[in-house]
Design an enzyme around this catalytic site. Structure first.
Site, mmCIF file in Angstrom:
data_model
loop_
_atom_site.group_PDB
_atom_site.id
_atom_site.type_symbol
_atom_site.label_atom_id
_atom_site.label_comp_id
_atom_site.label_asym_id
_atom_site.label_seq_id
_atom_site.Cartn_x
_atom_site.Cartn_y
_atom_site.Cartn_z
ATOM 1 N N LYS A 1 0.838 -1.206 0.000
ATOM 2 C CA LYS A 1 0.000 0.000 0.000
ATOM 3 C C LYS A 1 0.871 1.253 0.000
ATOM 4 O O LYS A 1 2.079 1.178 0.271
ATOM 5 C CB LYS A 1 -0.928 -0.024 1.219
ATOM 6 C CG LYS A 1 -0.195 -0.012 2.562
ATOM 7 C CD LYS A 1 -1.137 -0.314 3.717
ATOM 8 C CE LYS A 1 -0.385 -0.311 5.036
ATOM 9 N NZ LYS A 1 -1.232 -0.767 6.156
ATOM 10 N N ARG B 1 -10.929 -0.006 14.166
ATOM 11 C CA ARG B 1 -10.571 0.849 13.046
ATOM 12 C C ARG B 1 -11.318 0.393 11.804
ATOM 13 O O ARG B 1 -12.083 1.128 11.213
ATOM 14 C CB ARG B 1 -9.049 0.805 12.830
ATOM 15 C CG ARG B 1 -8.563 1.756 11.763
ATOM 16 C CD ARG B 1 -7.057 1.656 11.538
ATOM 17 N NE ARG B 1 -6.657 0.388 10.950
ATOM 18 C CZ ARG B 1 -5.441 0.151 10.457
ATOM 19 N NH1 ARG B 1 -4.510 1.095 10.499
ATOM 20 N NH2 ARG B 1 -5.144 -1.022 9.936
ATOM 21 N N TYR C 1 16.683 30.269 8.759
ATOM 22 C CA TYR C 1 15.520 30.993 9.290
ATOM 23 C C TYR C 1 15.597 31.134 10.802
ATOM 24 O O TYR C 1 15.980 30.191 11.510
ATOM 25 C CB TYR C 1 14.229 30.241 8.953
ATOM 26 C CG TYR C 1 13.791 30.387 7.519
ATOM 27 C CD1 TYR C 1 13.507 31.646 6.986
ATOM 28 C CD2 TYR C 1 13.625 29.271 6.714
ATOM 29 C CE1 TYR C 1 13.083 31.773 5.672
ATOM 30 C CE2 TYR C 1 13.200 29.384 5.409
ATOM 31 C CZ TYR C 1 12.929 30.638 4.887
ATOM 32 O OH TYR C 1 12.504 30.767 3.597
ATOM 33 N N MET D 1 12.114 24.513 3.321
ATOM 34 C CA MET D 1 11.291 23.726 2.396
ATOM 35 C C MET D 1 12.129 22.864 1.460
ATOM 36 O O MET D 1 11.818 21.696 1.232
ATOM 37 C CB MET D 1 10.381 24.640 1.577
ATOM 38 C CG MET D 1 9.361 23.886 0.747
ATOM 39 S SD MET D 1 8.319 24.933 -0.258
ATOM 40 C CE MET D 1 7.381 25.813 0.974
HETATM 41 C C1 PLP Z 1 -0.503 -1.804 6.862
HETATM 42 C C2 PLP Z 1 -1.161 -3.073 7.215
HETATM 43 C C3 PLP Z 1 -0.419 -4.266 7.236
HETATM 44 C C4 PLP Z 1 1.090 -4.285 7.151
HETATM 45 O O1 PLP Z 1 1.571 -3.828 8.395
HETATM 46 P P1 PLP Z 1 3.135 -3.747 8.730
HETATM 47 O O2 PLP Z 1 3.157 -3.329 10.153
HETATM 48 O O3 PLP Z 1 3.693 -2.696 7.825
HETATM 49 O O4 PLP Z 1 3.731 -5.072 8.493
HETATM 50 C C5 PLP Z 1 -1.116 -5.459 7.407
HETATM 51 N N1 PLP Z 1 -2.459 -5.464 7.598
HETATM 52 C C6 PLP Z 1 -3.192 -4.332 7.624
HETATM 53 C C7 PLP Z 1 -4.658 -4.412 7.837
HETATM 54 C C8 PLP Z 1 -2.572 -3.090 7.444
HETATM 55 O O5 PLP Z 1 -3.298 -1.969 7.479
#
Ligand code: PLP
Length: 345
Positions: free
Chosen positions: A33, A128, A242, A290
């Site tokens: 992701k 969640r 800055y 920046m």
């Molecule tokens: C991001 C995520 C993972 C991977 O988690 P890591 O801690 O990066 O290994 C697995 N399952 C769900 C539901 C996640 O949101």
């Protein structure tokens, strides 16, 4: 080259996947992701497919399309956010598997894509994403009749091995899913490291693949080198950046490097971060701005043409700690202006 160079070691990512895979007796998926935690979902997914991964997870359907293009037709691509309004065409065209997380999503999925594979995400206490126990109990029989391909949940405290929440969620997940005859998944990187009772049928590591904690034995996968734009000499008493935030206590040579908070190097790193010229540490001075950061290179024998921020001497998690955050945020913040260079794969 005027931008920084982010070097991504695909062989290290593949080695981390294989090492995590070797710790379990079950399938090891890969979480890619957020564009592969900022490192390039397509390149990472293609590499891991080559290493043997058969299942990939992303947060949303749009991300799944990029992964599909990289891994081809014969890999499972699962969507954590499930089946959102308007996703049906994309899910069907790209062959993506939504992890349905509410009664609304179950209804939407079975109405719009009745024959299309899906999994179910269950909430075991993190609150969640996922169906709560009562909702699941109400629909489990009907949903199971539609042959879900995976039942999954997510641990809230897996990076703290002694946290009582781990055993609690394991118990809840087991009770919600035992004996249903559907493959199950509970563990991300942290859960995988907790031990075999957390592995079920499939693990879903993300951060560990990319060299981050809590997988302390991971191979580093990222290096960040920043070019020096300008060098100057200061007399004692002169100030830098800055707010005049840093003042030279001695005659000093200052290098200005080409990256700043717009490139994911948070302003919170000001005065708290060290750069490296090969093996020599050089402290950043003054505020991160920046596009630029100033670095004290007085003690170097030669002027550097670049300085290393993430590398052999300083991994992502150390930098994250200096910024008051975690490796996940540091990695996914690393900006789009860097030239990305891939090794191996
Ligand atoms: C991001 C995520 C993972 C991977 O988690 P890591 O801690 O990066 O290994 C697995 N399952 C769900 C539901 C996640 O949101």
């Amino acid at each position: 080259m005027s931008t920084g160079t982010l070097t991504i070691d695909l062989d290290a990512i593949a080695a981390n996947w294989a090492a995590l895979d070797a710790r379990t007796a079950v399938e090891t998926a890969a979480v890619v992701k957020a564009n592969g935690y900022g490192l390039g979902a397509g390149r990472v997914a293609a590499t891991l497919k080559g290493a043997g991964a058969r299942s990939f997870f992303v947060a949303m359907a749009e991300e799944g399309a990029a992964v599909r293009a990289a891994v081809g037709p014969d890999a499972d691509i699962c969507i954590f956010s499930g089946h959102m309004q308007g996703d049906a065409d994309l899910l069907r065209e790209e062959g993506l598997i939504p992890m349905l997380n509410s009664l609304d999503q179950v209804t939407r999925h079975l109405e719009t894509l009745p024959e299309h594979p899906f999994g179910v995400q269950l909430d075991t206490g993190m609150n969640r994403l996922g169906m709560e126990w009562a909702d699941w109990a109400a629909v489990a029989e009907d949903v199971l009749a539609q042959n879900p391909v995976l039942l999954m949940s997510h641990l809230a405290c897996a990076d703290e091995p002694d946290h009582p929440m781990n055993a609690y969620q394991l118990d809840v997940f087991t009770q919600m899913t035992e004996g249903l005859g559907v493959p199950r998944s509970l563990a991300a990187t942290g859960g995988l490291l907790l031990g075999p009772e957390y592995h079920f049928d499939l693990t879903r590591p993300g951060i560990g693949l990319y060299g981050g904690l809590p997988y302390a034995q991971a191979r580093a996968a990222v290096r960040l080198d920043l070019p020096v734009v300008q060098l100057r000499d200061l007399v004692a008493g002169e100030v830098v950046g800055y707010g005049n935030a840093w003042q030279a206590q001695r005659p000093s040579r200052i290098a200005t490097v080409a990256a700043g908070y717009a490139d994911g190097l948070m302003r919170a790193l000001s005065d708290r971060v060290t750069f490296w010229a090969e093996d020599r540490p050089c402290p950043a001075v003054g505020r991160v701005s920046m596009d630029l950061i100033c670095v004290d290179v007085t003690d170097l024998a030669e002027d550097p043409d670049h300085l290393t921020l993430i590398g052999r001497h300083q991994r992502v998690d150390r930098l994250a700690e200096a910024a008051g955050t975690i490796g996940y945020e540091m990695l996914t913040s690393l900006g789009h202006r860097y030239a990305r260079r891939y090794l191996g794969g």
